[in-house]
Motif scaffolding. Structure first.
Motif, mmCIF file in Angstrom:
data_model
loop_
_atom_site.group_PDB
_atom_site.id
_atom_site.type_symbol
_atom_site.label_atom_id
_atom_site.label_comp_id
_atom_site.label_asym_id
_atom_site.label_seq_id
_atom_site.Cartn_x
_atom_site.Cartn_y
_atom_site.Cartn_z
ATOM 1 N N ALA A 78 0.655 -1.223 0.011
ATOM 2 C CA ALA A 78 0.127 -0.122 0.082
ATOM 3 C C ALA A 78 0.813 1.357 -0.116
ATOM 4 C CB ALA A 78 -0.819 0.191 1.315
ATOM 5 N N ILE A 79 2.023 1.284 0.705
ATOM 6 C CA ILE A 79 2.810 2.416 0.951
ATOM 7 C C ILE A 79 3.653 2.659 -0.491
ATOM 8 C CG2 ILE A 79 4.994 3.397 2.024
ATOM 9 C CD1 ILE A 79 3.961 1.707 4.548
ATOM 10 N N LEU A 80 4.021 1.637 -1.388
ATOM 11 C CA LEU A 80 4.543 1.795 -2.568
ATOM 12 C C LEU A 80 3.780 1.937 -3.614
ATOM 13 C CD1 LEU A 80 7.441 -0.873 -2.057
ATOM 14 C CD2 LEU A 80 7.520 1.462 -1.843
ATOM 15 N N ARG A 81 2.415 1.688 -3.577
ATOM 16 C CA ARG A 81 1.587 1.759 -4.680
ATOM 17 C C ARG A 81 1.469 3.023 -5.098
ATOM 18 N NH1 ARG A 81 -2.885 -0.654 -2.602
ATOM 19 N NH2 ARG A 81 -1.841 -2.502 -2.984
ATOM 20 N N GLN A 82 1.767 3.523 -6.342
ATOM 21 C CA GLN A 82 1.866 4.931 -6.794
ATOM 22 C C GLN A 82 2.424 5.924 -5.743
ATOM 23 O OE1 GLN A 82 -1.508 6.193 -9.096
ATOM 24 N NE2 GLN A 82 -2.778 4.106 -8.801
ATOM 25 N N ARG A 83 3.802 5.676 -5.424
ATOM 26 C CA ARG A 83 4.375 6.292 -4.448
ATOM 27 C C ARG A 83 4.343 7.522 -4.649
ATOM 28 N NH1 ARG A 83 10.288 4.590 -1.653
ATOM 29 N NH2 ARG A 83 10.322 6.152 -0.222
ATOM 30 N N ARG A 84 4.907 7.965 -6.059
ATOM 31 C CA ARG A 84 5.181 9.379 -5.991
ATOM 32 C C ARG A 84 4.106 10.194 -6.145
ATOM 33 N NH1 ARG A 84 8.569 9.984 -11.342
ATOM 34 N NH2 ARG A 84 8.362 12.251 -10.969
ATOM 35 N N ARG A 85 3.067 9.565 -6.807
ATOM 36 C CA ARG A 85 1.658 10.299 -6.755
ATOM 37 C C ARG A 85 1.019 10.641 -5.314
ATOM 38 N NH1 ARG A 85 -1.920 7.781 -11.021
ATOM 39 N NH2 ARG A 85 -3.119 9.587 -11.008
ATOM 40 N N GLN A 86 1.317 9.608 -4.507
ATOM 41 C CA GLN A 86 0.776 9.624 -3.072
ATOM 42 C C GLN A 86 1.404 10.597 -2.103
ATOM 43 O OE1 GLN A 86 -2.084 6.467 -2.154
ATOM 44 N NE2 GLN A 86 -0.064 5.416 -1.905
ATOM 45 N N LYS A 87 2.647 10.701 -2.383
ATOM 46 C CA LYS A 87 3.446 11.731 -1.797
ATOM 47 C C LYS A 87 3.194 13.317 -1.776
ATOM 48 C CE LYS A 87 8.363 12.319 -0.423
ATOM 49 N NZ LYS A 87 9.932 11.833 -0.446
ATOM 50 N N ARG A 88 2.373 13.376 -3.034
ATOM 51 C CA ARG A 88 2.213 14.849 -3.334
ATOM 52 C C ARG A 88 1.023 15.262 -2.221
ATOM 53 N NH1 ARG A 88 -0.710 14.768 -8.936
ATOM 54 N NH2 ARG A 88 1.000 13.438 -9.162
#
Length: 447
Positions: free
Chosen positions: A92-102
């Motif tokens: 869950a943490i790595l799923r679309q990591r860059r997009r979720q970090k925003r």
């Protein structure tokens, strides 16, 4: 870690030791997909932050601190839980990591060696979470990212109401003011009613509707005696009725006109969130309190060259919307309208959303176009490229100078000037609670 305490007023999450945690929050039904979070941590100043929250949201909490306490509004929270991060959460943490970090929010003013961040894992929070992620990307493109002052201050004003100690500011002049408010969505009237009552200075209200509503008309006239309530065909969104008012001479005799409308961008989904934030931020910047209105009126009095004042958050072009985006597909029609008025300027500056204060005299070139409600196309949900979208730009371009302001702007106050606490506007708490607020309180915006 001590977990979660539940009470009638608060859900309290205790984090006694540093580490990584998974927090899960399930909300009761509510319109705005944000929740107020009070962050308490030892010697650090308490902080309030507004966190994106879908119906059920999973968060990654990372903290280097001991004794962290997070308080959530218990009236909104159905359940809340916290547990240490496990290796099984890695997907869950790595799923679309860059997009979720925003969407990440810092819960603590950053300093070396100290870090407390909360990352909503929206792409792992079901369909509502994914839809909210789309909505947040949309509002961020207008300068309302999750951690931005624009969004955080707008939500603070929405949840908390106006400042309790709004300073008294004597107006430098008493111009004749008209408020032209268009409501296609009549259920938004309580929101505007509370804010307009708090202005506490003379104005003429002209309310335009798209359907007859005798009960609303009676309520409006009871609250604002002498107001006009008019019903026009649903053409040209908010711009068509405003142009018709100008054509009929109903705006004549006024010095300043405040143009408002019940902006929505869809009834649900990502566009709904953008529309709610857009309307709230614009309205707060224009009539958010007596002090806001007094400052705008004083600015017109001080600066005769200013023809229009609107929300600085939606003055385009800006750092989020360049000139090409601000023009969109409307350049040719806009320049044609200006040429017909004999105005050669192609200096683009306007307030997206067509909410603003304007001098009546600045509208005279527009009146000479001889447009009417019938000039506008039938309503078919058009999002761009119509006469109303071109006029959105024309409004700002016919003025020699326009200025953007915000309700939260820092202004110089005279320290020798006494204040009168009886004239102050006070907040009344959460905006989505059911009871209608008093004139000085925060409006109810549920629809």
């Amino acid at each position: 870690m001590r977990g979660v305490e539940r009470g009638a007023a608060l859900s309290v999450i205790h984090v006694d030791t540093p580490g990584r945690y998974i927090v899960e929050v399930v909300l009761k039904d509510r319109r705005m997909p944000f929740i107020r979070m009070n962050v308490c941590l030892g010697a650090h100043p308490d902080r309030v932050i507004f966190v994106p929250c879908a119906r059920r949201t999973i968060y990654l909490l990372e903290s280097t601190e001991r004794g962290l306490v997070l308080q959530l509004d218990g009236r909104d929270v159905l359940t809340a839980s916290i547990r240490p991060w496990r290796i099984s959460d890695l997907g869950a943490i790595l799923r679309q990591r860059r997009r979720q970090k925003r969407f990440q929010l810092s819960l603590l003013d950053q300093s070396p060696g100290h870090r407390v961040v909360l990352r909503p894992l929206l792409y792992s929070s079901g369909s509502d979470g994914r839809e909210l992620a789309t909505a947040l990307r949309g509002v961020a493109s207008w300068g309302f990212g999750p951690a931005s002052d624009n969004l955080q201050k707008t939500l603070a004003r929405y949840f908390d109401g106006p400042p309790i100690l709004a300073p008294e500011r004597a107006p430098t002049a008493e111009p004749k003011i008209a408020v032209a408010l268009h409501l296609h969505y009549a259920e938004l009237w309580p929101e505007f009613e509370a804010l307009l009552e708090a202005i506490e200075r003379p104005f003429q209200l002209i309310l335009t509707l798209t359907h007859p509503n005798p009960a609303l008309a009676e309520r409006v006239r009871a609250t604002f005696p002498g107001s006009e309530v008019l019903v026009y065909d649903n053409r040209g969104r908010d711009v068509g009725p405003f142009v018709q008012l100008l054509r009929e001479g109903r705006l004549d005799g006024f010095d300043l006109i405040c143009k408002l409308h019940g902006k929505k961008s869809g009834m649900s989904g990502s566009r709904m969130v953008l529309g709610e934030i857009w309307r709230l931020a614009s309205v707060f910047d224009l009539i958010g309190s007596r002090d806001v209105v007094d400052r705008i009126v004083a600015e017109f009095d001080r600066s005769p060259d200013i023809g229009m004042i609107g929300s600085r958050r939606f003055q385009l072009p800006n750092e989020w919307k360049d000139e090409a985006a601000a023009w969109s597909v409307n350049k040719a029609m806009t320049l044609d309208l200006l040429a017909t008025m004999g105005i050669a300027s192609n200096r683009l500056s306007y307030f997206a959303g067509t909410m603003f204060w304007v001098r009546r005299s600045a509208l005279e070139p527009l009146r000479r176009l001889n447009l009417s409600l019938a000039s506008f196309p039938d309503e078919e949900g058009q999002q761009d490229g119509t006469l109303q979208h071109a006029l959105e730009r024309v409004f700002g371009m016919i003025c020699p100078k326009i200025k953007g302001v915000g309700w939260d702007d820092d202004v110089e106050m005279d320290p020798q000037k006494p204040t009168n606490s009886s004239d102050r506007v006070s907040g009344s708490g959460h905006l989505e609670r059911g009871a209608r607020p008093s004139a000085g309180g925060a409006p109810n915006v549920s629809s």
